[in-house]
Write a protein that holds these residues in place. Structure first.
Motif, mmCIF file in Angstrom:
data_model
loop_
_atom_site.group_PDB
_atom_site.id
_atom_site.type_symbol
_atom_site.label_atom_id
_atom_site.label_comp_id
_atom_site.label_asym_id
_atom_site.label_seq_id
_atom_site.Cartn_x
_atom_site.Cartn_y
_atom_site.Cartn_z
ATOM 1 N N LEU A 108 0.922 -1.156 0.113
ATOM 2 C CA LEU A 108 -0.147 0.388 -0.183
ATOM 3 C C LEU A 108 0.849 1.857 -0.502
ATOM 4 N N LEU A 109 1.761 1.238 0.868
ATOM 5 C CA LEU A 109 2.765 2.302 0.860
ATOM 6 C C LEU A 109 3.612 2.832 -0.120
ATOM 7 N N GLU A 110 3.989 1.773 -0.952
ATOM 8 C CA GLU A 110 4.458 1.728 -2.341
ATOM 9 C C GLU A 110 3.714 2.468 -3.212
ATOM 10 N N ILE A 111 1.932 1.942 -3.151
ATOM 11 C CA ILE A 111 1.544 2.502 -4.460
ATOM 12 C C ILE A 111 1.027 3.504 -4.470
ATOM 13 N N ASN A 112 1.263 4.355 -2.624
ATOM 14 C CA ASN A 112 0.884 5.251 -2.529
ATOM 15 C C ASN A 112 1.908 6.627 -2.685
ATOM 16 N N THR A 113 3.597 5.798 -2.627
ATOM 17 C CA THR A 113 4.296 7.292 -2.743
ATOM 18 C C THR A 113 4.942 7.020 -3.882
ATOM 19 N N PHE A 114 4.395 6.163 -5.076
ATOM 20 C CA PHE A 114 5.562 5.855 -6.131
ATOM 21 C C PHE A 114 4.677 5.818 -7.385
ATOM 22 N N SER A 115 3.858 4.748 -7.358
ATOM 23 C CA SER A 115 2.486 4.296 -8.290
ATOM 24 C C SER A 115 2.678 5.947 -9.495
ATOM 25 N N SER A 116 2.472 5.487 -10.331
ATOM 26 C CA SER A 116 1.889 6.209 -11.320
ATOM 27 C C SER A 116 0.227 5.782 -12.455
ATOM 28 N N ASN A 117 0.385 6.602 -12.976
ATOM 29 C CA ASN A 117 -1.539 6.430 -13.988
ATOM 30 C C ASN A 117 -2.035 6.158 -12.954
ATOM 31 N N ASN A 118 -2.622 6.051 -11.903
ATOM 32 C CA ASN A 118 -3.773 6.247 -10.195
ATOM 33 C C ASN A 118 -4.946 6.729 -11.714
ATOM 34 N N LYS A 119 -6.103 5.508 -11.825
ATOM 35 C CA LYS A 119 -7.603 6.277 -12.446
ATOM 36 C C LYS A 119 -8.376 4.720 -12.064
ATOM 37 N N GLU A 120 -9.910 5.726 -12.036
ATOM 38 C CA GLU A 120 -10.905 4.421 -11.940
ATOM 39 C C GLU A 120 -10.692 3.145 -13.100
ATOM 40 N N PHE A 121 -10.821 1.849 -13.180
ATOM 41 C CA PHE A 121 -10.756 0.549 -14.402
ATOM 42 C C PHE A 121 -12.402 0.133 -13.871
ATOM 43 N N PRO A 122 -13.465 1.169 -15.334
ATOM 44 C CA PRO A 122 -13.799 0.254 -15.473
ATOM 45 C C PRO A 122 -14.491 -1.059 -16.380
ATOM 46 N N TYR A 123 -13.442 -1.319 -16.840
ATOM 47 C CA TYR A 123 -14.104 -3.061 -17.594
ATOM 48 C C TYR A 123 -13.498 -4.280 -16.841
ATOM 49 N N ILE A 124 -14.726 -4.314 -15.947
ATOM 50 C CA ILE A 124 -14.835 -5.519 -15.128
ATOM 51 C C ILE A 124 -16.513 -5.720 -15.019
ATOM 52 N N ILE A 125 -16.403 -7.425 -14.724
ATOM 53 C CA ILE A 125 -17.951 -7.981 -14.341
ATOM 54 C C ILE A 125 -17.901 -8.297 -13.231
ATOM 55 N N GLY A 126 -19.399 -8.042 -12.697
ATOM 56 C CA GLY A 126 -18.929 -9.047 -11.128
ATOM 57 C C GLY A 126 -20.610 -9.967 -11.072
ATOM 58 N N THR A 127 -19.937 -11.110 -10.980
ATOM 59 C CA THR A 127 -21.655 -11.901 -10.886
ATOM 60 C C THR A 127 -22.057 -12.021 -9.179
ATOM 61 N N LYS A 128 -23.527 -11.886 -8.647
ATOM 62 C CA LYS A 128 -23.734 -12.232 -7.945
ATOM 63 C C LYS A 128 -24.307 -13.635 -7.803
ATOM 64 N N GLY A 129 -23.901 -14.283 -6.955
ATOM 65 C CA GLY A 129 -24.723 -16.095 -7.381
ATOM 66 C C GLY A 129 -24.250 -16.467 -7.912
ATOM 67 N N ASN A 152 -15.863 -4.032 -3.560
ATOM 68 C CA ASN A 152 -17.785 -5.004 -3.403
ATOM 69 C C ASN A 152 -18.448 -3.955 -2.555
ATOM 70 N N LEU A 153 -18.595 -3.123 -2.799
ATOM 71 C CA LEU A 153 -19.726 -2.522 -2.391
ATOM 72 C C LEU A 153 -20.751 -2.632 -2.167
ATOM 73 N N ASN A 154 -21.581 -4.482 -2.786
ATOM 74 C CA ASN A 154 -22.725 -4.852 -2.168
ATOM 75 C C ASN A 154 -22.423 -5.172 -0.615
ATOM 76 N N THR A 155 -24.106 -5.572 -0.589
ATOM 77 C CA THR A 155 -24.200 -6.201 0.426
ATOM 78 C C THR A 155 -24.231 -8.131 0.293
ATOM 79 N N GLU A 156 -23.461 -8.231 -0.462
ATOM 80 C CA GLU A 156 -23.398 -9.969 -0.665
ATOM 81 C C GLU A 156 -22.221 -10.079 -1.472
ATOM 82 N N LYS A 157 -21.451 -11.132 -1.142
ATOM 83 C CA LYS A 157 -20.222 -11.477 -2.383
ATOM 84 C C LYS A 157 -20.592 -12.132 -3.345
#
Length: 639
Positions: free
Chosen positions: A377-398, A575-580
């Motif tokens: 975490l501390l390495e990412i916070n100090t030295f990483s670059s190109n930090n951004k939200e990544f929208p190309y994901i899919i989630g499956t509930k159940g 995962n901001l949902n209320t289930e796995k």
């Protein structure tokens, strides 16, 4: 030939002199906040009640346990000048310790080393001897207590009381009583920076802080809905002139937009972009949209005051805490479960927010310690670059329900969305969307005609009232207030729209428009200009109407991506949902967010940080099940 050789030698000597001079200047002006500042702040664990003994005990522990991990600032949060006696609380009046010039000085009962006019000098010396840097919290402008006492103003340039135009200037000449801090009405008000006396007062404050040995200033009630661009600008200029480099931080960040922040980011080193963050899931979830927006606007690590500036997601309220606005010190544990705490620190790291721990370090448990000192975490916070939200994901509930994340800013408006009155920079084109709708000679409304989205229904309108009420209830209309109006939700009702709420909002609280009893107060005065902008007299910001989802941030899945200094790729699933939920992405899609990367057919060695699981070599898909409110943090090395 000899002349040429001599001239060449002279040129070389001159160039060497110039290089030495440039080098000397560079050494004399160290870069401020070259990476996100990291440290500890007393607010989440002590509110305003911390003493010198408690602070130095905390600093000693931080020096021993957290300084090796880059935590270097120890910051006394607000009201260090308030006497801790019966009747004193956050917005009480008459309990503060001020000097003869109306400047706040530490309460000598809580900070005994300050006696004899020493201020924080002795505390700062002890902090510096521990290898740490010392910070303080300050409020906007001048205190109501100094204003009521009408103290003289110190002229630090000439020495003695400030004089101009043949007279001595005092607190009541510079204080703008109608511009009191909206959420601390009895505490502080803006000063008139157009006056030499107003500027002299602010200069005397920050020169005193430098003399005390302060390294970090958290300046409150000057940003977000409470914006005071004139004070921020002048303080920034003063800090440039000081012999001592001081990191400049702004707070709070209620209602902040990237457009608003772009006007101040170059003047400061860090600035809050949310309301106060406490240990509730709603507060954590509320940070996803705003951190995404500031990343998309390229604000992370942008140019700042003699260095860089960083959007600040607020302190980390982990471990042993107090309650907001409390007169008590630490007395309870954090309400977030371990998965939620991991989600918080992971988002803070990926968004490169300053990391300011808020818990009581005297009771720092091993779980909390391992979270805030996690090396990845501390390495990412100090030295990483190109930090951004990544929208190309899919989630499956159940087993069957799939959720596909839509790229930022493209989500459709639904019936669950709601009007939210907000503020933005008046340079924002969408601010020019208000107009007058006349019903008869006595009744006019100011209505929002913008395009916040579909299915919105009737436009938002507010009744216009020219009459201003003084504090004693008499109808007045002063020359200086010509063209300014009050705005009422209903005709004939004596409550008016506030530009800034009368209480401190937390991160999760939507700003839907605050109304209170009408009075002659800049926080309730508005002016509609010919271009259709509705301008607040309190902050100089312009009103807008936005659509916000009723349950913003409470559900769904999110992901962030960044690159490391050795070429590694960091991917976080949330995962901001209320289930796995099973969250997946294609390895080839990672390149869509990373300039110059081509991962078609790539093989990536992968490990997950929180589970310590080695995923081996991945070629097509990155996928894992993430528990309710939890996260997964992957480190990928691809070739």
């Amino acid at each position: 030939m000899e002349i040429f050789v001599l001239n060449l030698s002279a040129v070389c000597l001159y160039l060497a002199f110039l290089l030495h001079r440039v080098s000397s200047i560079s050494e004399a002006v160290p870069v401020r906040a070259s990476s996100p500042p990291r440290g500890w702040n007393s607010y989440d664990s002590f509110c305003w009640t911390i003493s010198e003994e408690e602070f130095l005990q905390s600093a000693e522990i931080i020096s021993q346990r957290l300084r090796p991990h880059g935590y270097e600032y120890v910051v006394v949060d607000y009201l260090w000048y308030r006497r801790k006696v019966k009747g004193a609380y956050v917005d009480s009046l008459g309990f503060d310790v001020i000097d003869e010039w109306g400047r706040m000085i530490p309460d000598p009962d809580r900070w005994p080393s300050s006696r004899g006019g020493k201020g924080f000098t002795e505390v700062a010396k002890k902090v510096h001897a521990m290898g740490l840097k010392f910070g303080i919290h300050v409020m906007r402008g001048i205190s109501t207590q100094a204003f009521n006492a009408d103290t003289p103003i110190l002229d630090t340039l000439k020495g003695g009381a400030y004089e101009d135009s043949g007279r001595q200037w005092r607190a009541k000449d510079i204080g703008l009583k109608e511009r009191a801090c909206a959420w601390m009405q009895h505490g502080f008000m803006s000063v008139n920076t157009k006056l030499g006396a107003g500027r002299a007062f602010l200069r005397s404050l920050y020169q005193q802080y430098a003399e005390w040995g302060v390294d970090f200033v958290k300046h409150d009630c000057v940003f977000g809905d409470d914006l005071d661009i004139n004070e921020i600008s002048f303080v920034s200029e003063v800090l440039k002139e000081l012999d001592r480099p001081i990191v400049y931080s702004l707070s709070p960040g209620t209602g902040v937009t990237p457009a608003m922040a772009k006007e101040v980011s170059g003047l400061v080193n860090m600035y809050r972009i949310t309301g106060d963050d406490w240990d509730t899931w709603g507060d954590v979830a509320a940070h996803f949209n705003v951190s995404r927006d500031f990343s998309a606007a390229n604000m992370i690590g942008a140019k700042g005051l003699q260095g860089k500036s960083w959007p600040d997601l607020d302190m980390l309220p982990l471990g042993w805490l107090t309650d907001p606005g409390s007169n008590e010190g630490p007395h309870r544990t954090c309400n977030l479960n371990l998965d939620e705490q991991r989600t918080q620190v992971t988002l803070w790291a990926m968004a490169k927010s300053p990391l300011m721990f808020g818990g009581d370090v005297r009771k720092l448990d091993e779980t909390t310690y391992s979270l805030i000192t996690n090396p990845t975490l501390l390495e990412i916070n100090t030295f990483s670059s190109n930090n951004k939200e990544f929208p190309y994901i899919i989630g499956t509930k159940g087993n069957t329900r799939k959720i596909k994340v839509t790229p930022p800013h493209l989500s459709e408006v639904t019936e669950s969305n709601t009007h939210v009155l907000g503020l933005t920079s008046c340079k924002d084109p969408k601010a020019n969307s208000w107009s007058i709708q006349a019903h008869d000679q006595e009744l006019e409304e100011i209505c929002w005609k913008g395009k916040p989205g579909n299915k919105i229904g009737e436009p938002l309108c507010l009744y216009k009232s020219r009459a201003l009420l003084s504090s004693d209830g008499e109808m007045i209309y002063k020359q200086q207030d010509q063209g300014k109006v009050h705005l009422l939700a209903s005709k004939g009702v004596g409550v008016c729209l506030d530009a800034s709420p009368k209480w401190k909002l937390t991160s999760k609280e939507l700003r839907r428009g605050s109304f209170s009893k009408c009075k002659r107060d800049a926080n309730q005065m508005w002016q509609l200009n010919p271009s259709g902008a509705l301008i607040s007299s309190y902050s100089g910001l312009c009103a807008t109407v936005n659509l916000v989802e009723a349950d913003v941030g409470s559900g769904g899945i999110r992901s962030w991506i960044a690159t490391g200094r050795k070429g590694e790729i960091y991917v976080a699933f949330f995962n901001l949902n209320t289930e796995k939920t099973l969250i997946s992405t294609k390895i080839s899609d990672l390149a869509k967010a990373l300039p110059g990367k081509n991962l078609n057919g790539a093989s990536c060695k992968c490990r997950e940080v929180w589970s310590a699981k080695d995923y081996g070599v991945l070629q097509q898909t990155l996928s894992t099940a993430v528990g309710m409110h939890g996260c997964a943090l992957f480190v990928l090395n691809c070739d």
